[in-house]
Write a protein that holds these residues in place. Structure first.
Motif, PDB file in Angstrom:
ATOM      1  N   SER A   1       5.823   1.131 -16.553  1.00 14.56           N
ATOM      2  CA  SER A   1       5.816   2.311 -15.695  1.00 14.56           C
ATOM      3  C   SER A   1       6.929   3.285 -16.067  1.00 14.56           C
ATOM      4  CB  SER A   1       5.969   1.898 -14.236  1.00 14.56           C
ATOM      5  OG  SER A   1       7.206   1.252 -14.031  1.00 14.56           O
ATOM      6  N   ILE A   2       6.642   4.569 -15.859  1.00 11.13           N
ATOM      7  CA  ILE A   2       7.615   5.636 -16.129  1.00 11.13           C
ATOM      8  C   ILE A   2       8.397   5.973 -14.856  1.00 11.13           C
ATOM      9  CG2 ILE A   2       7.843   8.068 -16.790  1.00 11.13           C
ATOM     10  CD1 ILE A   2       5.409   7.696 -18.549  1.00 11.13           C
TER      11      ILE A   2
ATOM     12  N   GLU B   1       8.479   8.933  -1.917  1.00  9.84           N
ATOM     13  CA  GLU B   1       9.562   9.577  -2.658  1.00  9.84           C
ATOM     14  C   GLU B   1       9.824   8.801  -3.932  1.00  9.84           C
ATOM     15  OE1 GLU B   1      13.858   8.461  -1.363  1.00  9.84           O
ATOM     16  OE2 GLU B   1      12.730   8.866   0.469  1.00  9.84           O
ATOM     17  N   VAL B   2      10.363   9.497  -4.917  1.00  8.28           N
ATOM     18  CA  VAL B   2      10.647   8.883  -6.212  1.00  8.28           C
ATOM     19  C   VAL B   2      11.906   8.031  -6.077  1.00  8.28           C
ATOM     20  CG1 VAL B   2      11.196   9.302  -8.631  1.00  8.28           C
ATOM     21  CG2 VAL B   2       9.590  10.816  -7.430  1.00  8.28           C
ATOM     22  N   ILE B   3      11.765   6.722  -6.323  1.00  7.40           N
ATOM     23  CA  ILE B   3      12.921   5.824  -6.240  1.00  7.40           C
ATOM     24  C   ILE B   3      13.355   5.326  -7.623  1.00  7.40           C
ATOM     25  CG2 ILE B   3      12.344   5.104  -3.909  1.00  7.40           C
ATOM     26  CD1 ILE B   3      11.247   2.500  -5.075  1.00  7.40           C
ATOM     27  N   GLU B   4      12.548   5.637  -8.653  1.00  2.00           N
ATOM     28  CA  GLU B   4      12.931   5.270 -10.024  1.00  2.00           C
ATOM     29  C   GLU B   4      12.321   6.284 -10.984  1.00  2.00           C
ATOM     30  OE1 GLU B   4      13.138   1.234 -12.731  1.00  2.00           O
ATOM     31  OE2 GLU B   4      11.309   1.616 -11.602  1.00  2.00           O
ATOM     32  N   ASN B   5      13.106   6.739 -11.946  1.00  2.00           N
ATOM     33  CA  ASN B   5      12.667   7.734 -12.914  1.00  2.00           C
ATOM     34  C   ASN B   5      13.147   7.338 -14.302  1.00  2.00           C
ATOM     35  OD1 ASN B   5      11.946   9.993 -14.373  1.00  2.00           O
ATOM     36  ND2 ASN B   5      13.556  11.300 -13.543  1.00  2.00           N
ATOM     37  N   LYS B   6      12.195   7.013 -15.184  1.00  2.00           N
ATOM     38  CA  LYS B   6      12.545   6.630 -16.557  1.00  2.00           C
ATOM     39  C   LYS B   6      11.926   7.580 -17.575  1.00  2.00           C
ATOM     40  CE  LYS B   6      10.914   2.457 -15.919  1.00  2.00           C
ATOM     41  NZ  LYS B   6      10.543   1.041 -16.182  1.00  2.00           N
ATOM     42  N   ALA B   7      11.529   8.767 -17.117  1.00  2.00           N
ATOM     43  CA  ALA B   7      10.887   9.725 -18.015  1.00  2.00           C
ATOM     44  C   ALA B   7      11.902  10.352 -18.961  1.00  2.00           C
ATOM     45  CB  ALA B   7      10.188  10.809 -17.204  1.00  2.00           C
ATOM     46  N   VAL B   8      11.558  10.393 -20.251  1.00  2.00           N
ATOM     47  CA  VAL B   8      12.397  11.029 -21.273  1.00  2.00           C
ATOM     48  C   VAL B   8      11.529  12.040 -22.017  1.00  2.00           C
ATOM     49  CG1 VAL B   8      13.797  10.699 -23.340  1.00  2.00           C
ATOM     50  CG2 VAL B   8      13.814   8.953 -21.527  1.00  2.00           C
ATOM     51  N   LEU B   9      11.903  13.311 -21.968  1.00  2.00           N
ATOM     52  CA  LEU B   9      11.114  14.352 -22.630  1.00  2.00           C
ATOM     53  C   LEU B   9      10.980  14.069 -24.120  1.00  2.00           C
ATOM     54  CD1 LEU B   9      12.353  17.667 -20.967  1.00  2.00           C
ATOM     55  CD2 LEU B   9      10.120  16.565 -20.714  1.00  2.00           C
ATOM     56  N   GLY B  10       9.760  14.215 -24.625  1.00  3.28           N
ATOM     57  CA  GLY B  10       9.516  14.021 -26.050  1.00  3.28           C
ATOM     58  C   GLY B  10       9.185  12.598 -26.435  1.00  3.28           C
ATOM     59  N   GLN B  11       9.381  11.642 -25.556  1.00  2.00           N
ATOM     60  CA  GLN B  11       9.100  10.259 -25.924  1.00  2.00           C
ATOM     61  C   GLN B  11       7.601  10.033 -26.059  1.00  2.00           C
ATOM     62  OE1 GLN B  11       9.932   8.646 -21.521  1.00  2.00           O
ATOM     63  NE2 GLN B  11       9.404   6.971 -22.907  1.00  2.00           N
ATOM     64  N   PHE B  12       7.230   9.154 -27.001  1.00  2.00           N
ATOM     65  CA  PHE B  12       5.826   8.802 -27.174  1.00  2.00           C
ATOM     66  C   PHE B  12       5.554   7.561 -26.344  1.00  2.00           C
ATOM     67  CE2 PHE B  12       2.176   6.745 -29.110  1.00  2.00           C
ATOM     68  CZ  PHE B  12       1.297   7.816 -29.243  1.00  2.00           C
ATOM     69  N   ILE B  13       4.557   7.648 -25.503  1.00  2.00           N
ATOM     70  CA  ILE B  13       4.234   6.559 -24.580  1.00  2.00           C
ATOM     71  C   ILE B  13       2.989   5.840 -25.079  1.00  2.00           C
ATOM     72  CG2 ILE B  13       3.650   5.977 -22.199  1.00  2.00           C
ATOM     73  CD1 ILE B  13       5.012   8.616 -21.393  1.00  2.00           C
TER      74      ILE B  13
ATOM     75  N   THR C   1       0.819  -1.223   0.000  1.00  2.00           N
ATOM     76  CA  THR C   1       0.000   0.000   0.000  1.00  2.00           C
ATOM     77  C   THR C   1       0.846   1.264   0.000  1.00  2.00           C
ATOM     78  OG1 THR C   1      -0.136  -0.121   2.416  1.00  2.00           O
ATOM     79  CG2 THR C   1      -1.935  -1.116   1.169  1.00  2.00           C
ATOM     80  N   GLN C   2       2.158   1.114   0.150  1.00  2.00           N
ATOM     81  CA  GLN C   2       3.052   2.261   0.164  1.00  2.00           C
ATOM     82  C   GLN C   2       4.026   2.211  -1.020  1.00  2.00           C
ATOM     83  OE1 GLN C   2       4.816   2.169   4.085  1.00  2.00           O
ATOM     84  NE2 GLN C   2       2.954   2.875   5.063  1.00  2.00           N
ATOM     85  N   TYR C   3       3.534   1.651  -2.117  1.00  2.00           N
ATOM     86  CA  TYR C   3       4.373   1.477  -3.302  1.00  2.00           C
ATOM     87  C   TYR C   3       3.500   1.694  -4.537  1.00  2.00           C
ATOM     88  CZ  TYR C   3       7.389  -0.945  -6.682  1.00  2.00           C
ATOM     89  OH  TYR C   3       8.169  -1.274  -7.762  1.00  2.00           O
ATOM     90  N   ALA C   4       3.996   2.442  -5.511  1.00  2.00           N
ATOM     91  CA  ALA C   4       3.215   2.702  -6.725  1.00  2.00           C
ATOM     92  C   ALA C   4       4.131   2.800  -7.931  1.00  2.00           C
ATOM     93  CB  ALA C   4       2.404   3.988  -6.572  1.00  2.00           C
ATOM     94  N   GLU C   5       3.776   2.066  -8.977  1.00  2.00           N
ATOM     95  CA  GLU C   5       4.459   2.187 -10.265  1.00  2.00           C
ATOM     96  C   GLU C   5       3.586   3.076 -11.143  1.00  2.00           C
ATOM     97  OE1 GLU C   5       5.156  -1.737 -11.717  1.00  2.00           O
ATOM     98  OE2 GLU C   5       6.941  -2.022 -10.463  1.00  2.00           O
ATOM     99  N   ILE C   6       4.148   4.185 -11.620  1.00  2.00           N
ATOM    100  CA  ILE C   6       3.375   5.213 -12.323  1.00  2.00           C
ATOM    101  C   ILE C   6       3.500   5.023 -13.830  1.00  2.00           C
ATOM    102  CG2 ILE C   6       2.902   7.667 -12.511  1.00  2.00           C
ATOM    103  CD1 ILE C   6       2.737   6.521  -9.656  1.00  2.00           C
ATOM    104  N   ALA C   7       2.352   4.846 -14.466  1.00  2.00           N
ATOM    105  CA  ALA C   7       2.303   4.746 -15.930  1.00  2.00           C
ATOM    106  C   ALA C   7       1.280   5.746 -16.449  1.00  2.00           C
ATOM    107  CB  ALA C   7       1.925   3.332 -16.357  1.00  2.00           C
ATOM    108  N   SER C   8       1.355   6.080 -17.733  1.00  2.00           N
ATOM    109  CA  SER C   8       0.394   7.009 -18.326  1.00  2.00           C
ATOM    110  C   SER C   8      -0.922   6.286 -18.594  1.00  2.00           C
ATOM    111  CB  SER C   8       0.939   7.585 -19.628  1.00  2.00           C
ATOM    112  OG  SER C   8      -0.047   8.381 -20.253  1.00  2.00           O
TER     113      SER C   8
END
Length: 368
Positions: A213-214, A195-207, A73-80
């Motif tokens: 997850s991003i 807190e953010v423990i993983e970041n795979k966001a790339v500006l301009g990428q098409f998702i 409950t204290q973990y989330a993988e963020i996707a679009s």
């Protein structure tokens, strides 16, 4: 020749005098069954030490390997939620978040379509509201009919329901319908505090809509540790029992924890049960995936503990010498439950208040 014979005779006398003394030290007892009698004049009696058997507080302990895990409950993988292009990112590793913190923005045709539906329903609801007001005014002035007013009222209720559904669809993505502008990008926000423990966001990428997850967000101030308890030891483990966590990475540090949950299913291959332990982790010492050792400690109980030097082994049995009377000892078999440093926990065979030999028993251990 005479002198030689005299010398041999003196030596024989000396040997004969010395031998009983040695035998008295090594065979200075008699045996009847399992009962040993030691004469009062036995030379090694002074070498025997005895002690009264007593019950002492004993903490049952068991070690188990464990794996550090994030609390689900204290973990989330963020996707679009929609396919689209990533136009802006607020993500930084270690960034603290709340349930409203913006993470990134997506320009999405699907979100644009959802906006159009919302604004269309909003416009239709306003038109239905105006129609209902007009029919009410006509009815109040004797010009309109009850039928027209009821039809306008029904149409308004239908449009209101459609509008609410469209607004709910927008709110699911943490967008505010009242402040939304047609064509604005979708702002993806954090669903939890952490807190953010993983970041795979790339500006301009098409998702794509089925992309992984991003980013990953976790709250690590508390964590779970998954340990394994053998089926036979389940009776010793209870919910909220205290335990201690030891780590190879920080051998000098001990972390206190408590049993959070005991699984209801036994693993048929290992004959063990998973136990989840909850521990505080404010300094993030415990890392998800880390291997640790869990030291389970049961509540103290009063048990019989005796020095390990008092116990002797013969074949597959353990035994002690129990004093039953003055100069009289009984060789008694006992059952061992556990060991604790230099003491032995006796499961059966001894009672509190009895006296046993604690030192020097090896002199009697050969009695058969």
């Amino acid at each position: 020749m005479k002198q030689a014979i005299i010398g041999i005779f003196i030596a024989w006398i000396a040997f004969s005098c010395d031998k009983p003394k040695q035998e008295q030290e090594t065979v200075g007892y008699s045996l009847q069954g399992d009962t040993i009698f030691i004469p009062p004049n036995s030379a090694f009696k002074a070498k025997l030490k005895t002690a009264l058997v007593q019950k002492e507080p004993y903490h049952w302990q068991m070690l188990s390997p464990g794996t550090v895990k994030v609390i689900p409950t204290q973990y989330a993988e963020i996707a679009s939620p929609f396919a689209g292009r990533l136009t802006r990112s607020y993500l930084r590793l270690g960034m603290k978040t709340t349930p409203e913190t913006p993470l990134f923005e997506i320009s999405s045709p699907d979100f644009m379509a959802a906006q159009k539906v919302f604004f269309q329903e909003k416009s239709q609801l306003e038109q239905a509201r105006k129609t209902l007001k007009r029919q009410k005014d006509l009815l109040d002035n004797g010009v309109g009919t009850q039928k027209d007013f009821e039809e306008a009222q029904t149409a308004y209720e239908i449009e209101k329901t459609e509008y609410n559904n469209a607004a709910t669809g927008i709110k699911l993505f943490k967008a505010d319908p009242d402040k939304m502008v047609l064509g604005q990008p979708l702002v993806v926000r954090s669903p939890i505090a952490g807190e953010v423990i993983e970041n795979k966001a790339v500006l301009g990428q098409f998702i794509k809509d089925d992309a992984s997850s991003i980013a990953t967000i976790a709250e690590l101030s508390k964590i779970w540790i998954a340990g394994q308890i053998k089926e036979k030891d389940l009776r010793f483990i209870h919910k909220l029992d205290e335990c201690h966590i030891e780590m190879a990475a920080f051998p000098e540090k001990i972390i206190k924890a408590k049993v959070f949950h005991i699984d209801e299913i036994v693993d048929e291959e290992t004959r063990s049960v998973r136990v989840l332990i909850e521990a505080g982790n404010a300094d993030h010492t415990l890392k998800p995936g880390m291997y640790v050792t869990v030291n389970f400690t049961d509540k103290p109980v009063n048990l019989i503990l005796i020095p390990s030097k008092a116990i002797f082994q013969m074949s597959d049995a353990s035994f002690v010498f129990v004093k039953v009377a003055e100069n009289k000892y009984l060789k008694r078999k006992i059952e061992i439950a556990d060991t604790q440093e230099n003491k032995i926990v006796v499961k059966s065979g001894l009672e509190a208040g009895e006296t046993i030999i604690t030192e020097g028993g090896f002199l009697l251990s050969g009695a058969k």
